[in-house]
Write a protein that holds these residues in place. Structure first.
Motif, PDB file in Angstrom:
ATOM      1  N   ALA A  84       0.829  -1.204   0.000  1.00  0.00           N
ATOM      2  CA  ALA A  84       0.000   0.000   0.000  1.00  0.00           C
ATOM      3  C   ALA A  84       0.866   1.258   0.000  1.00  0.00           C
ATOM      4  N   ASP A  85       1.973   1.229   0.739  1.00  0.00           N
ATOM      5  CA  ASP A  85       2.880   2.383   0.752  1.00  0.00           C
ATOM      6  C   ASP A  85       3.526   2.612  -0.611  1.00  0.00           C
ATOM      7  N   LEU A  86       3.719   1.526  -1.357  1.00  0.00           N
ATOM      8  CA  LEU A  86       4.411   1.621  -2.639  1.00  0.00           C
ATOM      9  C   LEU A  86       3.464   1.767  -3.824  1.00  0.00           C
ATOM     10  N   ALA A  87       2.170   1.561  -3.592  1.00  0.00           N
ATOM     11  CA  ALA A  87       1.202   1.519  -4.690  1.00  0.00           C
ATOM     12  C   ALA A  87       1.162   2.826  -5.462  1.00  0.00           C
ATOM     13  N   GLY A  88       1.085   2.697  -6.782  1.00  0.00           N
ATOM     14  CA  GLY A  88       0.940   3.851  -7.650  1.00  0.00           C
ATOM     15  C   GLY A  88       2.201   4.660  -7.851  1.00  0.00           C
ATOM     16  N   ARG A  89       3.338   4.170  -7.376  1.00  0.00           N
ATOM     17  CA  ARG A  89       4.583   4.931  -7.474  1.00  0.00           C
ATOM     18  C   ARG A  89       5.589   4.311  -8.440  1.00  0.00           C
ATOM     19  N   GLY A  90       5.202   3.247  -9.134  1.00  0.00           N
ATOM     20  CA  GLY A  90       6.088   2.632 -10.108  1.00  0.00           C
ATOM     21  C   GLY A  90       7.285   1.938  -9.493  1.00  0.00           C
ATOM     22  N   VAL A  91       7.127   1.410  -8.289  1.00  0.00           N
ATOM     23  CA  VAL A  91       8.265   0.801  -7.592  1.00  0.00           C
ATOM     24  C   VAL A  91       8.559  -0.595  -8.121  1.00  0.00           C
ATOM     25  N   VAL A  92       7.564  -1.473  -8.136  1.00  0.00           N
ATOM     26  CA  VAL A  92       7.780  -2.843  -8.631  1.00  0.00           C
ATOM     27  C   VAL A  92       7.692  -2.803 -10.150  1.00  0.00           C
ATOM     28  N   VAL A  93       8.792  -3.153 -10.817  1.00  0.00           N
ATOM     29  CA  VAL A  93       8.853  -2.993 -12.272  1.00  0.00           C
ATOM     30  C   VAL A  93       8.797  -4.304 -13.038  1.00  0.00           C
ATOM     31  N   SER A  94       9.051  -5.439 -12.370  1.00  0.00           N
ATOM     32  CA  SER A  94       8.939  -6.708 -13.088  1.00  0.00           C
ATOM     33  C   SER A  94       8.815  -7.856 -12.108  1.00  0.00           C
ATOM     34  N   SER A  95       8.224  -8.933 -12.592  1.00  0.00           N
ATOM     35  CA  SER A  95       8.111 -10.180 -11.838  1.00  0.00           C
ATOM     36  C   SER A  95       8.843 -11.274 -12.595  1.00  0.00           C
ATOM     37  N   GLY A  96       9.580 -12.066 -11.858  1.00  0.00           N
ATOM     38  CA  GLY A  96      10.321 -13.162 -12.467  1.00  0.00           C
ATOM     39  C   GLY A  96      11.715 -12.752 -12.873  1.00  0.00           C
ATOM     40  N   SER A  97      12.646 -13.682 -12.740  1.00  0.00           N
ATOM     41  CA  SER A  97      14.010 -13.440 -13.206  1.00  0.00           C
ATOM     42  C   SER A  97      14.469 -14.648 -14.000  1.00  0.00           C
ATOM     43  N   LEU A  98      15.442 -14.405 -14.875  1.00  0.00           N
ATOM     44  CA  LEU A  98      15.935 -15.438 -15.785  1.00  0.00           C
ATOM     45  C   LEU A  98      17.450 -15.346 -15.820  1.00  0.00           C
ATOM     46  N   THR A  99      18.114 -16.432 -15.483  1.00  0.00           N
ATOM     47  CA  THR A  99      19.568 -16.513 -15.593  1.00  0.00           C
ATOM     48  C   THR A  99      19.889 -17.393 -16.787  1.00  0.00           C
ATOM     49  N   VAL A 100      20.770 -16.921 -17.659  1.00  0.00           N
ATOM     50  CA  VAL A 100      21.054 -17.662 -18.890  1.00  0.00           C
ATOM     51  C   VAL A 100      22.522 -18.064 -18.950  1.00  0.00           C
ATOM     52  N   ALA A 101      22.768 -19.170 -19.639  1.00  0.00           N
ATOM     53  CA  ALA A 101      24.115 -19.707 -19.808  1.00  0.00           C
ATOM     54  C   ALA A 101      24.462 -19.753 -21.288  1.00  0.00           C
TER      55      ALA A 101
END
Length: 364
Positions: A84-101
């Motif tokens: 709620a404190d972070l909502a609407g402020r563009g803080v979380v920019v992506s979900s999931g991460s990918l490490t490649v070899a």
């Protein structure tokens, strides 16, 4: 009578600690000369960061304590009050991460991580070359294997700092925009030192040192290929590189040097980061080089932060290295627990007394 605490340091760690202490009923004063006026040249790690929340994909056999601490903090990033404190402020920019070899040795390392982290009960998935390209079509066709961590997140570190500054103001935290040079001059009941790499200047026995890291901010231009939608990590020519999405492009990082408090951006650092980013995401060459910056991460001898009570008055929260943004929520809970006299079991690995020089300090 309301209890009072001074928090020294207004980076992500200090802001989280001030926010949590105020929510727990403490009268909080936050000391930071750059509050509300951050600048790249300050060298502060909170303003120069990728914002990856990636304890799983960065796990390695034997690092049980760091994995457990990071996982505990990642869960806290989903707390409804924090969201709620972070909502609407563009803080979380992506979900999931990918490490490649790109070669067989790196592919073997990804399988090792997947097996070990999976055995600890976490969700990781090995992806074939075609599965990687399906998730992120813009990545290099040279990718051989991928490791997906769908539960990890990335945040815009600067948007996070601004949101936290607003949150502590809303909770009645008093802001003093001046440096602290003498803890004994502070008049509050308790003191929390969360001053990043400079913590050791105020607390000479705390083994925290500056570790320089350079990052690039790249901005998409009209007609530029779309950037990856997830955080992407890789090893290129033996160097670690990450690409983290932002609303207008990417953050690319990060170099690592032991150069004291030097924050100059080097030609070699920029050259290597651009070359490695292009190996992962070939279309990056069309992006604008919007910013180069160097920050000073607060490193500890064992790469685990130092969080806990040093004596009857002083609590330290420092030494988070490159995991400060990730570990901020669990650190704040641990600090409040120390203020209340009940150490947080989840953060036991970070207690100061694991260092002999601090065991004596705490015992006084």
């Amino acid at each position: 009578m309301q209890r009072s605490v001074s928090v020294v340091g207004g980076g992500v760690i200090g802001l989280f600690c001030a926010r949590a202490a105020a929510a727990a009923g403490w009268s909080v004063t936050l000391h930071d000369p750059t509050f509300g006026a951050r600048a790249v040249g300050d060298g502060a790690a909170s303003w120069v960061a990728g914002g990856m929340l990636a304890p799983l994909s960065e796990g390695w056999p034997g690092e049980h304590a760091l994995l457990a601490l990071g996982s505990a903090s990642l869960r806290r990033w989903h707390d409804p009050v924090l969201r709620a404190d972070l909502a609407g402020r563009g803080v979380v920019v992506s979900s999931g991460s990918l490490t490649v070899a790109f070669d067989s040795a790196d592919a073997a390392d990804l399988r090792t991580v997947a097996d070990w982290v999976g055995a600890q009960g976490h969700d990781l998935e090995i992806l074939s070359r075609s599965e990687v390209r399906t998730l992120e079509p813009s990545l290099s066709p040279r990718v051989r294997l991928g490791l997906s961590a769908p539960g990890e997140l990335s945040v815009d570190n600067r948007a996070l700092v601004l949101a936290l500054e607003s949150a502590v103001r809303d909770r009645g935290v008093q802001i003093i925009r001046a440096p602290v040079t003498d803890l004994d001059a502070l008049t509050t009941d308790r003191v929390v030192v969360a001053a990043g790499w400079s913590t050791s200047r105020l607390l000479p026995g705390v083994p925290v040192r500056p570790v320089k890291g350079e990052i690039l901010r790249l901005r998409a231009r009209s007609g530029s290929a779309s950037a990856p939608t997830r955080t992407v990590r890789a090893s290129v020519n033996g160097r670690a590189v990450y690409l983290v999405p932002r609303g207008d492009g990417l953050v690319v990082g990060a170099t690592q040097y032991e150069h004291g408090d030097d924050t100059a951006v080097t030609v070699a650092g920029v050259r290597d980061l651009l070359a490695d980013a292009e190996a992962v995401f070939p279309a990056v060459g069309d992006y604008e080089l919007a910013e180069t910056a160097a920050g000073l991460r607060p490193g500890s001898p064992d790469n685990i932060p130092v969080v806990g009570r040093l004596d009857d008055r002083v609590v330290v929260a420092a030494g988070h290295g490159r995991n400060g943004v990730l570990l901020a929520p669990v650190t704040a809970d641990a600090v409040v627990a120390e203020l209340e006299g009940e150490p947080l079991a989840e953060a036991a690995c970070a207690l100061p007394e694991r260092f002999p020089s601090l065991t004596r300090t705490r015992a006084r």
